[in-house]
Design a protein around this motif. Structure first.
Motif, short mmCIF file in Angstrom:
data_model
loop_
_atom_site.label_atom_id
_atom_site.label_comp_id
_atom_site.label_asym_id
_atom_site.label_seq_id
_atom_site.Cartn_x
_atom_site.Cartn_y
_atom_site.Cartn_z
N SER A 141 1.01 -1.23 -0.14
CA SER A 141 -0.06 0.33 0.23
C SER A 141 0.76 1.12 0.00
CB SER A 141 -1.50 0.29 1.46
OG SER A 141 -0.33 -0.07 2.52
N ARG A 142 2.16 0.96 0.46
CA ARG A 142 2.89 2.04 0.22
C ARG A 142 4.84 1.91 -1.17
NH1 ARG A 142 3.58 4.07 6.48
NH2 ARG A 142 1.51 4.95 6.45
N LEU A 143 5.10 3.22 -1.17
CA LEU A 143 6.43 2.45 -1.96
C LEU A 143 6.56 4.09 -0.82
CD1 LEU A 143 7.92 2.35 -4.55
CD2 LEU A 143 7.63 4.15 -4.85
N TYR A 144 7.75 3.62 -0.50
CA TYR A 144 9.27 4.24 0.32
C TYR A 144 10.37 4.66 -0.64
CZ TYR A 144 6.70 3.00 4.84
OH TYR A 144 5.81 2.77 5.59
N VAL A 145 10.84 5.86 -0.78
CA VAL A 145 11.88 6.78 -1.67
C VAL A 145 12.86 7.03 -1.16
CG1 VAL A 145 12.55 6.84 -4.37
CG2 VAL A 145 10.72 6.00 -3.36
N VAL A 146 13.66 7.00 -1.10
CA VAL A 146 15.49 7.99 -0.39
C VAL A 146 15.46 8.97 -1.65
CG1 VAL A 146 17.30 7.84 0.15
CG2 VAL A 146 15.73 6.11 0.81
N SER A 147 15.87 10.02 -1.17
CA SER A 147 15.95 10.91 -1.64
C SER A 147 17.50 11.42 -1.16
CB SER A 147 15.67 12.66 -1.74
OG SER A 147 15.89 13.53 -2.72
N THR A 148 19.20 11.32 -2.23
CA THR A 148 20.22 11.36 -1.31
C THR A 148 21.10 12.84 -1.82
OG1 THR A 148 20.99 9.63 -3.43
CG2 THR A 148 20.39 8.59 -0.84
N GLY A 149 22.41 12.99 -1.93
CA GLY A 149 22.88 14.30 -2.38
C GLY A 149 23.25 14.02 -3.50
N ARG A 150 24.06 15.04 -4.07
CA ARG A 150 24.90 15.21 -5.40
C ARG A 150 25.58 14.07 -4.78
NH1 ARG A 150 26.51 21.06 -7.04
NH2 ARG A 150 24.41 21.49 -7.40
N GLN A 151 27.14 13.49 -6.56
CA GLN A 151 27.23 12.48 -6.32
C GLN A 151 28.77 13.54 -6.33
OE1 GLN A 151 24.87 12.78 -8.31
NE2 GLN A 151 25.83 12.34 -10.93
N GLU A 152 29.62 12.39 -5.75
CA GLU A 152 31.12 13.60 -6.19
C GLU A 152 31.27 13.61 -7.17
OE1 GLU A 152 33.30 10.74 -4.69
OE2 GLU A 152 33.28 10.62 -2.16
N GLY A 153 31.92 15.18 -7.80
CA GLY A 153 32.44 15.64 -9.59
C GLY A 153 31.84 15.81 -9.67
N ALA A 154 30.26 16.18 -9.78
CA ALA A 154 29.01 16.05 -10.85
C ALA A 154 28.19 17.20 -10.38
CB ALA A 154 28.09 15.39 -10.19
N TYR A 155 27.75 17.66 -11.75
CA TYR A 155 26.68 19.07 -11.70
C TYR A 155 25.94 19.12 -10.94
CZ TYR A 155 32.03 21.14 -12.41
OH TYR A 155 33.10 20.99 -12.78
N GLY A 156 25.29 17.48 -11.15
CA GLY A 156 23.22 17.35 -10.68
C GLY A 156 22.82 17.88 -9.73
N HIS A 157 21.82 17.38 -9.62
CA HIS A 157 21.01 17.92 -8.74
C HIS A 157 20.78 17.17 -6.74
CE1 HIS A 157 19.19 18.49 -12.70
NE2 HIS A 157 19.65 18.34 -12.53
N ASP A 158 20.48 18.29 -6.19
CA ASP A 158 20.41 17.55 -4.60
C ASP A 158 19.15 17.23 -4.74
OD1 ASP A 158 23.40 18.81 -3.89
OD2 ASP A 158 22.83 21.04 -4.00
N GLY A 159 19.16 16.54 -3.85
CA GLY A 159 18.11 15.81 -2.84
C GLY A 159 17.96 16.09 -1.44
N ASP A 160 17.50 15.81 -0.53
CA ASP A 160 16.92 16.44 0.64
C ASP A 160 17.80 14.99 2.06
OD1 ASP A 160 14.31 14.26 0.50
OD2 ASP A 160 13.78 16.06 0.55
N LEU A 161 18.27 14.10 1.27
CA LEU A 161 18.66 13.50 2.35
C LEU A 161 17.67 12.64 3.25
CD1 LEU A 161 22.77 15.51 2.63
CD2 LEU A 161 21.57 12.69 1.74
N ALA A 162 16.13 12.88 2.89
CA ALA A 162 14.78 12.16 3.72
C ALA A 162 14.61 10.40 2.28
CB ALA A 162 14.41 13.54 3.48
N VAL A 163 13.77 10.33 3.91
CA VAL A 163 12.77 9.23 3.07
C VAL A 163 11.83 9.57 3.10
CG1 VAL A 163 11.90 6.48 4.17
CG2 VAL A 163 14.50 7.93 4.49
N HIS A 164 10.67 9.45 2.06
CA HIS A 164 9.47 9.90 1.40
C HIS A 164 8.77 8.88 1.13
CE1 HIS A 164 10.47 13.87 0.54
NE2 HIS A 164 12.30 14.17 0.53
N VAL A 165 7.30 8.95 1.16
CA VAL A 165 6.64 7.97 1.05
C VAL A 165 5.32 8.19 0.71
CG1 VAL A 165 5.32 8.22 3.64
CG2 VAL A 165 5.60 6.70 2.96
N PHE A 166 4.89 7.59 0.43
CA PHE A 166 3.71 7.59 -1.46
C PHE A 166 2.55 6.45 -1.24
CE2 PHE A 166 7.69 9.17 -3.28
CZ PHE A 166 7.13 10.00 -2.95
#
Length: 403
Positions: A274-299
């Motif tokens: 009934s639920r999906l949990y997904v982790v939002s992590t930080g930017r990887q080393e040496g990359a110019y990508g996007h930042d996550g919020d270092l949290a666990v989200h649920v849907f």
């Protein structure tokens, strides 16, 4: 809890940045522990000298001082006679533990070494499973017992069929190649769910982009050097970070866009799906990508065309004033979430949350944990991948993954 956003932190840099600032305080406190044998605290990962690990280590205290009940309810999930065991330490960066019920072995990846290994239940031996895994990361077994793996180098998701052949189940979406599929889970309806951040678009865990790509914007990295299979790579330019679902028919859909959840990493279902949990992590080393919020989200999870609704924060992963770095996670049969975390020595390891998002227990390890799973014939052993080491702990619950 308030949602925290910390730029530039990820599963590796959290440990690097915070350990220098916080470990000294933790270690200093341990050094001042009483020396009277009647009052001294048993050794743990924060003591000096550090706790010893491996087959030649002296017997550990029971109950294990590094298995900590934050809430009384956590004690019901523990076997009091169990101690944390390090069963292997020959890797470079271990990930993707998955239990094979038919084979009675634990499969796991060494991303940097580009190999897969298996831990044999009957003997406790770790053997080389695939000498070339194309920088595989996450693994799972579906409800038919087939192995599914995420390959960073080839930027694809593959499934090993019962006849031994490998079938590519995802390598493109909407005409664009994937980034580096990271973690993967199976649903009993036959669908496959996976995250696709950019951790494999670096040199260590896959291959970087062509000049001008998001992971190589100035073109200074020679992306073809040292890659004998460079002509076979699936993608050469990083795309948006999405969370995907592969329908049993083979259709690939985005279930969470980069804007809805940046840098998706670990994911798992609740035991009743009934639920999906997904982790939002930080930017990887040496990359110019996007930042996550270092949290666990649920849907909330549905069977309709739009499968996810009611997005909300499950936990912001702040503990004792420190922003921890979540990574892989799994649910047990009671709906508790066991999450690998990076952070300073004394805090890193595994955090356990009840279904309401309350932290109820911790497992301290000397390294940050990238991913976890439940295994063993009864599914009552927690396996933890941490840096170059594989750990295990017997518990009084069972994993909710395919059995």
């Amino acid at each position: 809890m308030a949602q925290a956003r910390h730029k530039g932190l990820d599963r590796r840099s959290v440990l690097k940045v915070l350990s220098g600032a916080s470990a000294g305080l933790v270690l200093g406190g341990a050094a001042r522990a009483p020396t009277d044998p009647q009052t001294a605290r048993p050794p743990d990962v924060t003591t000096l000298p550090p706790r010893q690990w491996g087959p030649d280590a002296p017997p550990s205290y029971t109950p294990d001082p590094d298995v900590i009940a934050v809430d009384r309810s956590f004690r019901d999930l523990l076997y009091g006679g169990a101690v944390i065991q390090r069963v292997w330490d020959k890797g470079l960066w271990l990930e993707g533990p998955a239990w094979s019920a038919q084979g009675r072995y634990l499969l796991f990846s060494d991303i940097v070494a580009s190999r897969q290994y298996r831990y044999l239940w009957e003997t406790g031996e770790v053997t080389l499973f695939r000498p070339e895994s194309y920088n595989a990361n996450g693994n799972t077994f579906d409800y038919q017992g087939r192995q599914i793996s995420c390959e960073h180098f080839l930027r694809r998701v593959i499934r090993w069929e019962h006849d031994g052949s490998a079938r590519v189940v995802a390598e493109h979406y909407d005409g664009h190649p994937l980034n580096s599929p990271n973690d993967v889970i199976a649903h009993p309806d036959g669908s496959i769910w996976f995250t696709d951040p950019g951790y494999g678009t670096g040199l260590a865990e896959g291959h970087t982009d062509i000049p001008g790509g998001e992971a190589n914007p100035r073109g200074r990295l020679r992306w073809q050097v040292g890659q004998e299979l460079v002509g076979a790579v699936g993608g050469v330019r990083r795309q948006s970070d999405h969370t995907f679902r592969i329908d049993p028919t083979g259709r690939i859909d985005v279930v969470l866009t980069q804007e809805q959840l940046p840098n998706p990493n670990g994911l798992c279902f609740s035991p009743d799906f009934s639920r999906l949990y997904v982790v939002s992590t930080g930017r990887q080393e040496g990359a110019y990508g996007h930042d996550g919020d270092l949290a666990v989200h649920v849907f909330d999870l549905h069977k309709e065309e739009l499968p996810l609704s009611n997005p909300r924060l499950f936990t912001n992963m702040r503990f004792e004033g420190v922003q921890m770095g979540p990574d892989g996670l799994r649910a047990d049969v009671y709906g508790n979430i066991w999450c690998g975390v990076s952070g300073p020595l004394g805090l890193c390891g595994v955090f356990v949350f009840n279904p309401e998002g309350q932290l109820i227990g911790r497992i301290r390890l000397p390294q940050g944990v990238s991913n976890v799973t439940f295994g063993g014939p009864k599914r009552d052993w927690l396996f933890m991948c941490a840096g170059q080491s594989l750990y295990r702990l017997q518990v009084n619950t069972q994993g909710a993954a395919p059995a």
